[in-house]
Design a protein around this motif. Structure first.
Motif, mmCIF file in Angstrom:
data_model
loop_
_atom_site.group_PDB
_atom_site.id
_atom_site.type_symbol
_atom_site.label_atom_id
_atom_site.label_comp_id
_atom_site.label_asym_id
_atom_site.label_seq_id
_atom_site.Cartn_x
_atom_site.Cartn_y
_atom_site.Cartn_z
ATOM 1 N N PHE A 1 1.656 -0.915 -14.298
ATOM 2 C CA PHE A 1 0.279 -0.444 -14.308
ATOM 3 C C PHE A 1 -0.725 -1.590 -14.314
ATOM 4 O O PHE A 1 -1.861 -1.453 -13.851
ATOM 5 N N ARG A 2 -0.326 -2.744 -14.838
ATOM 6 C CA ARG A 2 -1.245 -3.883 -14.879
ATOM 7 C C ARG A 2 -1.529 -4.436 -13.495
ATOM 8 O O ARG A 2 -2.532 -5.121 -13.285
ATOM 9 N N LEU A 3 -0.631 -4.158 -12.549
ATOM 10 C CA LEU A 3 -0.780 -4.626 -11.173
ATOM 11 C C LEU A 3 -0.820 -3.450 -10.209
ATOM 12 O O LEU A 3 -0.317 -3.524 -9.084
ATOM 13 N N ASN A 4 -1.429 -2.356 -10.669
ATOM 14 C CA ASN A 4 -1.601 -1.168 -9.829
ATOM 15 C C ASN A 4 -0.293 -0.713 -9.195
ATOM 16 O O ASN A 4 -0.263 -0.228 -8.071
ATOM 17 N N TYR A 5 0.808 -0.906 -9.940
ATOM 18 C CA TYR A 5 2.136 -0.449 -9.523
ATOM 19 C C TYR A 5 2.598 -1.073 -8.211
ATOM 20 O O TYR A 5 3.482 -0.542 -7.535
ATOM 21 N N GLY A 6 1.991 -2.214 -7.852
ATOM 22 C CA GLY A 6 2.423 -2.908 -6.647
ATOM 23 C C GLY A 6 1.686 -2.514 -5.384
ATOM 24 O O GLY A 6 2.085 -2.939 -4.292
ATOM 25 N N TRP A 7 0.611 -1.750 -5.519
ATOM 26 C CA TRP A 7 -0.194 -1.371 -4.350
ATOM 27 C C TRP A 7 -1.414 -2.280 -4.291
ATOM 28 O O TRP A 7 -2.253 -2.286 -5.188
ATOM 29 N N PHE A 8 -1.529 -3.048 -3.207
ATOM 30 C CA PHE A 8 -2.635 -3.984 -3.037
ATOM 31 C C PHE A 8 -3.270 -3.779 -1.672
ATOM 32 O O PHE A 8 -2.669 -3.215 -0.764
ATOM 33 N N GLY A 9 -4.487 -4.299 -1.519
ATOM 34 C CA GLY A 9 -5.219 -4.143 -0.272
ATOM 35 C C GLY A 9 -5.980 -2.829 -0.253
ATOM 36 O O GLY A 9 -6.088 -2.123 -1.257
ATOM 37 N N GLY A 10 -6.512 -2.513 0.906
ATOM 38 C CA GLY A 10 -7.214 -1.241 1.069
ATOM 39 C C GLY A 10 -8.675 -1.244 0.677
ATOM 40 O O GLY A 10 -9.361 -0.225 0.824
ATOM 41 N N LYS A 11 -9.189 -2.365 0.172
ATOM 42 C CA LYS A 11 -10.587 -2.399 -0.270
ATOM 43 C C LYS A 11 -11.511 -2.631 0.923
ATOM 44 O O LYS A 11 -11.261 -3.487 1.765
ATOM 45 N N ASP A 12 -12.585 -1.841 0.998
ATOM 46 C CA ASP A 12 -13.585 -1.961 2.069
ATOM 47 C C ASP A 12 -12.940 -1.909 3.448
ATOM 48 O O ASP A 12 -13.311 -2.664 4.363
ATOM 49 N N GLY A 13 -11.948 -1.027 3.592
ATOM 50 C CA GLY A 13 -11.320 -0.832 4.889
ATOM 51 C C GLY A 13 -10.197 -1.794 5.211
ATOM 52 O O GLY A 13 -9.592 -1.693 6.290
ATOM 53 N N ALA A 14 -9.885 -2.710 4.310
ATOM 54 C CA ALA A 14 -8.778 -3.642 4.569
ATOM 55 C C ALA A 14 -7.459 -2.881 4.574
ATOM 56 O O ALA A 14 -7.293 -1.894 3.846
ATOM 57 N N PRO A 15 -6.498 -3.311 5.388
ATOM 58 C CA PRO A 15 -5.182 -2.645 5.372
ATOM 59 C C PRO A 15 -4.450 -2.942 4.073
ATOM 60 O O PRO A 15 -4.785 -3.890 3.348
ATOM 61 N N LEU A 16 -3.434 -2.145 3.778
ATOM 62 C CA LEU A 16 -2.609 -2.419 2.614
ATOM 63 C C LEU A 16 -1.898 -3.754 2.786
ATOM 64 O O LEU A 16 -1.479 -4.119 3.887
ATOM 65 N N ALA A 17 -1.751 -4.460 1.681
ATOM 66 C CA ALA A 17 -1.114 -5.774 1.724
ATOM 67 C C ALA A 17 0.401 -5.644 1.722
ATOM 68 O O ALA A 17 0.965 -4.692 1.167
ATOM 69 N N ARG A 18 1.054 -6.604 2.321
ATOM 70 C CA ARG A 18 2.489 -6.737 2.159
ATOM 71 C C ARG A 18 2.755 -7.359 0.788
ATOM 72 O O ARG A 18 1.976 -8.175 0.304
ATOM 73 N N VAL A 19 3.868 -6.962 0.176
ATOM 74 C CA VAL A 19 4.142 -7.363 -1.204
ATOM 75 C C VAL A 19 5.524 -7.993 -1.282
ATOM 76 O O VAL A 19 6.502 -7.458 -0.740
#
Length: 548
Positions: free
Chosen positions: A272-290
Motif C-alpha cells: 500500500f505504501r507504493l500503491n500496490y505497484g501501480w505507477f504512471g497514469g498521471k495527467d494522461g501518462a501511460p502506466l509505467a513498467r515495473v
C-alpha cells in the motif's frame, strides 16, 4: 563425565556466537536457565515492563546493527504479549530470534501453570516456529533458529523449550556461526532490466529497507549515481542518499510515480505504501513498467504484472546491473530533462513547506515542530517514529543524513513500537542522538517502559505531538459519517509528568516559540526527557487515495 553446564548455558552460548549481545526480556520462572546462561556468558540482560517492548527492542537491534536480535519470553501470556512484536519483525524482514519458556514436559497435558502450545500461534507470523526436542539437542535447535532468521529473506524465528529441558544438564555445543549468503542474481534477468533502462526516458529507483539490511547501500548509491537515475527512499532506505543529494526526489514523489515510464523498486514490497505497484497514469501518462528487485525469490511480487525482476544478494544485484547497463548502452544523459523536472518539483515543494515549518500558528501546527527539530539534529541522529498523523509529517519533513538511522513500525503499522525501539537504539548507538517521535495515541501503548530507560540509564529524547485525538481516525470518520466516535483523547494530557514520575523529566509546550528551547533542554538532559507539545487537533495530515 556429566556436564557441568545446563541447557540454558548452551542456548545462550550459541546465541552469543551468532552475534546476539543483549537479551531483552521480562522476568519469568520458565526461562530462569536462560538468564543464568546470560550471566555465565557475560551477555547483557535488559528487562522491560511489557513483553512487546522486549521483542520490539530485539527487532530494532537487528535493524540497526544488521545482526540478530534476541528476546526471551516466559510461557503463556509472556509469549502471547510478544506476538505483535514478532508480527512486526515478520513484515519488516528483521532477523529476530525469540526464545520462549514452556510448561514442563513431565506435566504436559495435566494443566500446568501457563501451559500453552505456542508454535501454532506464532507460525503465521514467523519464518519458523518450533519446540526444542530436548536438552541434548538444544545447541542444534538454537543454531537452527539463528541461521534461519539470518537466511534471506530474513525474519523472526520462534523457539520454545520445555521448562524441565532448560534446567537439565546439557553437553557443550560448538556452533558454526556462518552468515548465510544470498543467491547470485540471474545475469539474464539483469540484462533484461538494463534493456528496459536503455529504452526508458523517465525512470525512478525506489530504495527500501532491505537495501540497508542487506548492507547494499553503497552499491545502490553508486549504481544510482553512475547512471543518474532519480531516487525515492522508503523505510530504512532513507539516508542512502543524504538530504540535498541531486538525485534524491522523494519530495517530488507524486510526480515521480505518476509520470515515470519505468519504476525499479528495490528492497521493499509493492504494498500500500507504493500503491500496490501501480505507477504512471498521471495527467494522461501511460502506466509505467515495473521491475521488482529483492533479496530472495519468495519476495517477488505476484499480485501485479512485472516487466522484470531480480532476486539475490542486493550488492551483487546492483553491481551486476551496473555492468549490464554498460553492455546495453544505457545513456544516463537521456534522463537529464526528467531529473530536472523532478528536482524543480521537489524544490518547489520544499520552498512551499517553509511557511508551515516556521509557522507561528496557535494552536501549534505540527510542522513547526519539525522545522525546529531539523535545526538541532546531528548527522548521525537515530529517528524513531511511533504514531499516525504526527509521524506521517516526520516521514515527509525529516530526511535522515545517513542510512540505517530511521525506524518506524513498517507496513504492519503496529503502534507501541517506540519505547522498545528507543531502548535498543540507545544501547547500540551510545554516542548518537536518539529521538523518539510519539503520537499521543501511541504513547498510551508503551510509555510505562520509560521506567526501563531510567533503570538502565538510557537517556532518550521523546517528542509527543499531543493533539488529544486519534487523528488518523477522527478526521476520516467525520468525512465519511459527518460525526466521529471513539476518537478522542484527553486534551493536553500531561505525558511529561508521567515520564517525570518514572524518573525522567519533561515539560509541556503550548506555544510555538517554546519549541526550540524545550528541544535544546531535552538534548542537554542526561535522563529520558519528554517534550509534550500541544498541537492543533483540527490539522490533519494531507493524504490521497492513490498512495502516490
Amino acid at each position: 563425565m556429566e556436564s557441568s553446564k545446563h541447557a540454558g548455558d548452551v542456548a545462550v552460548a550459541v546465541a552469543k556466537a551468532y552475534g546476539a549481545e543483549t537479551m531483552f526480556t521480562l522476568s519469568g520462572g520458565h526461562v530462569f536457565p536462560l538468564y543464568d546462561g546470560a550471566v555465565h556468558e557475560g551477555m547483557r540482560i535488559v528487562d522491560v515492563r511489557h513483553e512487546q517492548s522486549a521483542v520490539f527492542a530485539a527487532e530494532a537491534t537487528a535493524r540497526l546493527t544488521r545482526k540478530p536480535g534476541l528476546a526471551v519470553l516466559t510461557a503463556g501470556p509472556g509469549i502471547t504479549n510478544g506476538v505483535s512484536g514478532i508480527a512486526t519483525a515478520h513484515f519488516n524482514g528483521s532477523p529476530v530470534v525469540v526464545l520462549g519458556g514452556r510448561a514442563p514436559r513431565s506435566r504436559w497435558g495435566s494443566g500446568a501453570l501457563q501451559e500453552l502450545d505456542h508454535p501454532p500461534l506464532v507460525e503465521p507470523v514467523s519464518k519458523l516456529a518450533f519446540t526444542g526436542s530436548g536438552a541434548d539437542s538444544i545447541g542444534q535447535d538454537v543454531e537452527r533458529a539463528f541461521r534461519t532468521a539470518l537466511e534471506p529473506h530474513r525474519g523472526p524465528v520462534f523457539l520454545d523449550f520445555y521448562m524441565d529441558d532448560l534446567f537439565a544438564p546439557a553437553q557443550e555445543f560448538t556452533p558454526r556461526p556462518e552468515v548465510p549468503k544470498g543467491l547470485d542474481p540471474d545475469p539474464d534477468a539483469l540484462a533484461g532490466i538494463a534493456r528496459l533502462l536503455a529504452e526508458a526516458e523517465r525512470p525512478v529507483l525506489v530504495l527500501g529497507s532491505d537495501v540497508w539490511l542487506n548492507a547494499a547501500e553503497q552499491a545502490a548509491r553508486e549504481f544510482a549515481e553512475e547512471w543518474r537515475i532519480p531516487v525515492v527512499l522508503n523505510g530504512q532506505g532513507r539516508g542512502i542518499l543524504p538530504s540535498g543529494h541531486e538525485l534524491l526526489v522523494t519530495r517530488a514523489r507524486g510526480t515521480a510515480f505518476g509520470k515515470a515510464d519505468l519504476v525499479l523498486v528495490a528492497g521493499t514490497p509493492l504494498d500500500f505504501r507504493l500503491n500496490y505497484g501501480w505507477f504512471g497514469g498521471k495527467d494522461g501518462a501511460p502506466l509505467a513498467r515495473v521491475v521488482h528487485i529483492v533479496d530472495a525469490p519468495s519476495q517477488i511480487a505476484t499480485h501485479v504484472g512485472l516487466s522484470g525482476s531480480a532476486a539475490g544478494d542486493l550488492t551483487a544485484v546492483f553491481r551486476g546491473l551496473a555492468t549490464a547497463c554498460g553492455t546495453a548502452g544505457v545513456n544516463p544523459g537521456k534522463y537529464d530533462p526528467w531529473l530536472t523536472t523532478l528536482r524543480d518539483t521537489a524544490a518547489a515543494a520544499i520552498a512551499k513547506d517553509a511557511e508551515l515549518l516556521n509557522s507561528d500558528a496557535d494552536p501549534i501546527h505540527p510542522m513547526r515542530i519539525y522545522g525546529e527539530l531539523n535545526k538541532v539534529l546531528d548527522d548521525d541522529a537515530v529517528i524513531i517514529g511511533d504514531g499516525g498523523d504526527f509521524v506521517s509529517y516526520a516521514g515527509k519533513y525529516l530526511e535522515p543524513r545517513r542510512p540505517g538511522n530511521w525506524l518506524d513500525p513498517g507496513p504492519f503499522g503496529c503502534l507501541g513500537t517506540g519505547l522498545g525501539y528507543a531502548i535498543a537504539a540507545r544501547l547500540v548507538r551510545p554516542s548518537s542522538q536518539i529521538v523518539l517521535l510519539l503520537g499521543d495515541g501511541a504513547a498510551g501503548f508503551s510509555l510505562m517502559d520509560v521506567d526501563t530507560l531510567v533503570r538502565h540509564r538510557l537517556p532518550v529524547v521523546m517528542i509527543c505531538g499531543n493533539n488529544g485525538i486519534w487523528g488518523l481516525e477522527k478526521h476520516p470518520m467525520r468525512l465519511l459519517y459527518g460525526y466521529d466516535v471513539a476518537a478522542d483523547l484527553q486534551p493536553a494530557c500531561r505525558y511529561d509528568q508521567v515520564v517525570a514520575a518514572l524518573g525522567g523529566a519533561g515539560e509541556l509546550v503550548t506555544s510555538p516559540d517554546e519549541i526550540g528551547p524545550a528541544l535544546r533542554r531535552a538534548f542537554e538532559a542526561d535522563v529520558p526527557y519528554l517534550v509534550n507539545i500541544a498541537t492543533d487537533p483540527e490539522v490533519a495530515y494531507p493524504r490521497n487515495t492513490t498512495g502516490v
